[in-house]
Design a protein around this motif. Sequence first.
Motif, PDB file in Angstrom:
ATOM      1  N   ASN A 569       0.854  -1.188   0.000  1.00 15.28           N
ATOM      2  CA  ASN A 569       0.000   0.000   0.000  1.00 15.28           C
ATOM      3  C   ASN A 569       0.892   1.241   0.000  1.00 15.28           C
ATOM      4  N   VAL A 570       0.523   2.220  -0.798  1.00 11.11           N
ATOM      5  CA  VAL A 570       1.322   3.441  -0.904  1.00 11.11           C
ATOM      6  C   VAL A 570       0.480   4.631  -0.461  1.00 11.11           C
ATOM      7  N   VAL A 571       0.992   5.362   0.535  1.00 10.41           N
ATOM      8  CA  VAL A 571       0.351   6.580   1.025  1.00 10.41           C
ATOM      9  C   VAL A 571       1.300   7.726   0.711  1.00 10.41           C
ATOM     10  N   SER A 572       0.929   8.589  -0.228  1.00 11.87           N
ATOM     11  CA  SER A 572       1.881   9.572  -0.724  1.00 11.87           C
ATOM     12  C   SER A 572       1.220  10.916  -0.995  1.00 11.87           C
ATOM     13  N   PHE A 573       1.990  11.971  -0.793  1.00  9.87           N
ATOM     14  CA  PHE A 573       1.603  13.339  -1.154  1.00  9.87           C
ATOM     15  C   PHE A 573       0.261  13.758  -0.555  1.00  9.87           C
ATOM     16  N   ASN A 574      -0.025  13.311   0.640  1.00 11.12           N
ATOM     17  CA  ASN A 574      -1.238  13.746   1.332  1.00 11.12           C
ATOM     18  C   ASN A 574      -0.899  14.870   2.310  1.00 11.12           C
ATOM     19  N   HIS A 575      -1.815  15.814   2.452  1.00  4.56           N
ATOM     20  CA  HIS A 575      -1.674  16.879   3.432  1.00  4.56           C
ATOM     21  C   HIS A 575      -2.698  16.624   4.527  1.00  4.56           C
ATOM     22  N   ASN A 600       4.807  -1.682   1.953  1.00  6.94           N
ATOM     23  CA  ASN A 600       4.035  -0.513   2.370  1.00  6.94           C
ATOM     24  C   ASN A 600       4.959   0.700   2.444  1.00  6.94           C
ATOM     25  N   GLN A 601       4.515   1.800   1.840  1.00  5.39           N
ATOM     26  CA  GLN A 601       5.355   2.985   1.758  1.00  5.39           C
ATOM     27  C   GLN A 601       4.569   4.239   2.153  1.00  5.39           C
ATOM     28  N   ILE A 602       5.223   5.132   2.886  1.00  3.86           N
ATOM     29  CA  ILE A 602       4.651   6.408   3.301  1.00  3.86           C
ATOM     30  C   ILE A 602       5.590   7.488   2.801  1.00  3.86           C
ATOM     31  N   LEU A 603       5.184   8.189   1.745  1.00  2.00           N
ATOM     32  CA  LEU A 603       6.096   9.032   0.996  1.00  2.00           C
ATOM     33  C   LEU A 603       5.531  10.434   0.776  1.00  2.00           C
ATOM     34  N   ASN A 604       6.358  11.449   1.001  1.00  7.33           N
ATOM     35  CA  ASN A 604       6.070  12.822   0.586  1.00  7.33           C
ATOM     36  C   ASN A 604       4.771  13.386   1.158  1.00  7.33           C
ATOM     37  N   ASN A 605       4.422  12.986   2.369  1.00  3.28           N
ATOM     38  CA  ASN A 605       3.249  13.532   3.031  1.00  3.28           C
ATOM     39  C   ASN A 605       3.641  14.694   3.940  1.00  3.28           C
ATOM     40  N   VAL A 606       2.702  15.596   4.180  1.00  2.00           N
ATOM     41  CA  VAL A 606       2.875  16.666   5.160  1.00  2.00           C
ATOM     42  C   VAL A 606       1.867  16.438   6.279  1.00  2.00           C
ATOM     43  N   ALA A 631       5.958  -4.030   9.982  1.00  2.00           N
ATOM     44  CA  ALA A 631       7.295  -4.363   9.518  1.00  2.00           C
ATOM     45  C   ALA A 631       7.542  -3.897   8.089  1.00  2.00           C
ATOM     46  N   ASN A 632       8.825  -3.635   7.810  1.00  2.00           N
ATOM     47  CA  ASN A 632       9.308  -3.379   6.453  1.00  2.00           C
ATOM     48  C   ASN A 632       8.622  -2.178   5.793  1.00  2.00           C
ATOM     49  N   ILE A 633       8.305  -1.166   6.579  1.00  2.00           N
ATOM     50  CA  ILE A 633       7.675   0.034   6.048  1.00  2.00           C
ATOM     51  C   ILE A 633       8.763   1.048   5.703  1.00  2.00           C
ATOM     52  N   LEU A 634       8.604   1.703   4.566  1.00  2.00           N
ATOM     53  CA  LEU A 634       9.494   2.785   4.189  1.00  2.00           C
ATOM     54  C   LEU A 634       8.770   4.108   4.377  1.00  2.00           C
ATOM     55  N   ALA A 635       9.339   4.988   5.198  1.00  2.00           N
ATOM     56  CA  ALA A 635       8.812   6.350   5.389  1.00  2.00           C
ATOM     57  C   ALA A 635       9.876   7.318   4.898  1.00  2.00           C
ATOM     58  N   PHE A 656       6.103  -9.978  22.696  1.00  2.00           N
ATOM     59  CA  PHE A 656       6.328 -10.620  21.415  1.00  2.00           C
ATOM     60  C   PHE A 656       7.761 -11.149  21.357  1.00  2.00           C
ATOM     61  N   ASP A 657       8.045 -11.920  20.332  1.00  2.00           N
ATOM     62  CA  ASP A 657       9.373 -12.471  20.133  1.00  2.00           C
ATOM     63  C   ASP A 657      10.368 -11.337  19.896  1.00  2.00           C
ATOM     64  N   GLY A 658      11.262 -11.136  20.839  1.00  2.00           N
ATOM     65  CA  GLY A 658      12.193 -10.018  20.751  1.00  2.00           C
ATOM     66  C   GLY A 658      13.245 -10.161  19.684  1.00  2.00           C
ATOM     67  N   ASP A 659      13.380 -11.332  19.070  1.00  2.00           N
ATOM     68  CA  ASP A 659      14.385 -11.517  18.026  1.00  2.00           C
ATOM     69  C   ASP A 659      13.800 -11.407  16.621  1.00  2.00           C
ATOM     70  N   THR A 660      12.499 -11.160  16.516  1.00  3.13           N
ATOM     71  CA  THR A 660      11.885 -11.024  15.197  1.00  3.13           C
ATOM     72  C   THR A 660      12.083  -9.601  14.699  1.00  3.13           C
ATOM     73  N   PRO A 661      12.772  -9.390  13.588  1.00  3.52           N
ATOM     74  CA  PRO A 661      13.056  -8.023  13.125  1.00  3.52           C
ATOM     75  C   PRO A 661      11.843  -7.361  12.499  1.00  3.52           C
ATOM     76  N   GLN A 662      11.810  -6.033  12.609  1.00  2.00           N
ATOM     77  CA  GLN A 662      10.806  -5.246  11.918  1.00  2.00           C
ATOM     78  C   GLN A 662      11.391  -4.567  10.683  1.00  2.00           C
ATOM     79  N   ASN A 663      12.605  -4.040  10.821  1.00  3.88           N
ATOM     80  CA  ASN A 663      13.315  -3.481   9.670  1.00  3.88           C
ATOM     81  C   ASN A 663      12.556  -2.339   8.985  1.00  3.88           C
ATOM     82  N   ASP A 664      11.915  -1.490   9.764  1.00  2.38           N
ATOM     83  CA  ASP A 664      11.303  -0.300   9.195  1.00  2.38           C
ATOM     84  C   ASP A 664      12.398   0.728   8.881  1.00  2.38           C
ATOM     85  N   VAL A 665      12.186   1.507   7.838  1.00  2.00           N
ATOM     86  CA  VAL A 665      13.180   2.477   7.402  1.00  2.00           C
ATOM     87  C   VAL A 665      12.545   3.864   7.395  1.00  2.00           C
ATOM     88  N   ILE A 666      13.134   4.768   8.165  1.00  2.00           N
ATOM     89  CA  ILE A 666      12.674   6.153   8.232  1.00  2.00           C
ATOM     90  C   ILE A 666      13.818   7.012   7.738  1.00  2.00           C
TER      91      ILE A 666
END
Length: 829
Positions: A569-575, A600-606, A631-635, A656-666
């Motif tokens: 899902n892409v959420v982009s350019f929303n104000h 899932n991506q969150i891009l260019n929002n204000v 997990a694995n979200i790009l902002a 939750f399992d503390g060794d399970t990675p989320q790997n979100d990128v901000i």
Amino acid sequence: MLDSVRRISIFILLAAVILLAFALSTFQALDLAAAAQTDVRAGRADFYVSLEGKDSWSGTLEAPNRAKSDGPFATLDRARRAAHELKKGSRNTPIIVMVRGGTYFLSAPLKFDRGDSGKANAPVVYDAYPGEKPVVSGGRRITGWSNPSGNTWTVKLNSNEYQNFEGLYFNDERRYRPRTTDNSYLYVQRPVIVSERSEACSQPPQQPGGEGGGRPGQGPGRGPGARPPFGGRRPGGLGGRFPFPGGGPGGQRPTGGQGGQGRMGEGGFVCFDRFYYKGDDIGANYHGMALGDVEILDFEKWTMSRLRLRSVDTDHHIAYTTGPTFLASNISGFFPEHRYLIENVKEALKKPGEWYLDRCTDPPSCANSEGTWTLTYLAKPGENPNQQPVIVPQLPQLLVAEGLEYVSFKGLTFSHDNYLPGPEGLGDFQGGPKVPGALSFVASSHIVFDGVIVNHTQGWGIDFSGASLSNQIVNSALYDIGYGAIRIGRRTSNGGDSEDQIPGLNVVENNLIVGGGRFIPSGIGTGVWIGNAHNNTVTHNEISDYYGGAIRIGFKLNITDGIGNAHDNVVSFNHVYNLGQGVTSDFSGIYASTSNTKGNQILNNVIHDVIHDPGPGGYGGHGLYFDQGAANILAKNNLIYRVSQAGIFINFNERFDGDTPQNDVITNNIFAFFRKELVRRGGSNRSTFAFTHNIVYFNQNEMQHNNGKWLCFNDCVSRFLMDYNLYWSPKGTRPEFITNDESNPRVPIQHDLRDWQRLGEDTHSLTADPMFVNPHYPDDDFTLKPGSPALQIGFVSFDYRQAGRSHSVLRAPPVPPAFPLQLIDPNDF
């Protein structure tokens, strides 16, 4: 001479005959031309609908003919049936239905099924007639008002002819019912805890402990026969807590008891249909209370339940409701000092613009509502309900479709659904699963809303569920919405949902979405709510004036407890702005609970001016919010400023399992004027996120918060990564970071940037002025000046002014606030 006269007379007579013949021929020619023109104009559409029409006519003329023997249809449903019949042939061109201006009051919801579908190359289009505004209404206009005195207007309604209603619209503006407090809240004393379990007293009280590095205490649902909050298996196994250990950030545990009731952490069961109130905040017997017409509006964390007041025990100061809030003692259950309102109280009807429907037909007992009701309206100066339209909603929904395909709606306005909580009230959680959409589509695909207005709803606006694919909501305006504007998908079912059972590939673009939550302010992301749905695009929308968050992606909590399908899902350019406004807690501008998915991506929002409830127990007005294992979200390329808590909250609780990675990128974002901390983090899992190449502009020194959740000593880089960031405070405040004391994880260790860098974090980061043009209110100009040191950390400038609608097609009037607002002066950030 006589012959000359005769010749002249004959000439004149012949001339007159010729002129008369010419006139007649010209008139006939004009009449034929008009008819031809009518045929030409009629050719733009296959069928027409008009308030001047009749369903017995052909519907092929845009207006009644002279003989009043043929013309347009009178109803949309008749046009639907005509389109249904027309497409049975071999036709492979679009079928056009044009609707003339005026208000079409429905007698029943419009119902579409698979048989009403168009084709990919031949859709069915319901379009507004050029230059006219057709309104499809589920309401009814009230006429015949009397003016007994002053600004008081009344009208009698027959209960056999009207459904009960809780909304009223005067001259196209929502008006509200009377409350016992004017623009202020009441506060709960404490919950009621009893010794024996019953249907509404079913959860053990919260247990102390469980926060930070310690093991959680006994969670909710651990008493005899108790059930977990969602009816499924309990997250986290034995000792699991949902959703917040120890009541959560900012959560309040009930303290104290009365009459032998248990204290928090002791035995007993929390009751969700009663609470202790303070002093004389609640009257003994309001008019209409026996009918369930008096409502308690109970504000918990991110929810507000509408509960019907059943009775009041004035001796013990206990108020009883006809049904419970959401059944989970760490989510709801009348926390101490949490807020509530008492609505629809006849005794409080004093303020101009308010109204009251008296359904009591046998006073003083008020046990019967059959007979004649009295509707009272207190007019504002210059108002006259006999001259300005008053509409009350009557139909629960306006349009219901299942299996529909290739149908478009253009230029129409849909208004006045009558969602009404049942006799037990509404114990809401989030997403309003019990609340329908005014326009509801199940397993429907290739549906287009273009240039449409949806307004004056009591429930959701537009709702897609099931296998609904490739739908579009574009260039439209959704305002004055009772719950949320657009809902696509639902929460993941306990058994899991296959990809072909959920919505996907839908587009929400270039819409104005304002003034929501006017009947129920609950939920996290109710401007556009994407539940268990995939490959959806939410872009270039303007969303404001909501009492929670603006946009949500996914509804699957707990990364180790199954995987949802909210991916790509892409959420982009929303104000998105002016959110929360001090009404609810625990939300953000853009929120995700996607579980272990990708794309899932969150891009260019204000995102800006996000304000949570500032009172006791209030918390959580964030910019971005990645909840419980998202997990694995790009902002990237987002501008976030003036938020009442954290710039971003990344939550992964310790159960939750503390060794399970989320790997979100901000990365490559601007965070400015967060009021409490830059990053709030829940849980101790590894590889939670990477926070890089961001500009951080702050007034306070805390970059992180809640040390008990960070749980990093000398190995922070295995838990998260912070690097190549630019930190700056215009007040000269130095950034501080925290780790935990290894011997006692609840004890914070504070670090300045240099000490923080020795731990391997922010090793390439700088403290320097990013050189914004003028980031302070009211300019809010975050453009970088030439030579900004942000370029040294690899920050790439982006034009944040591109966020919002790409072109303003429709406008919306201001929507009156529904609840007391608790705002923060923008200069105080």
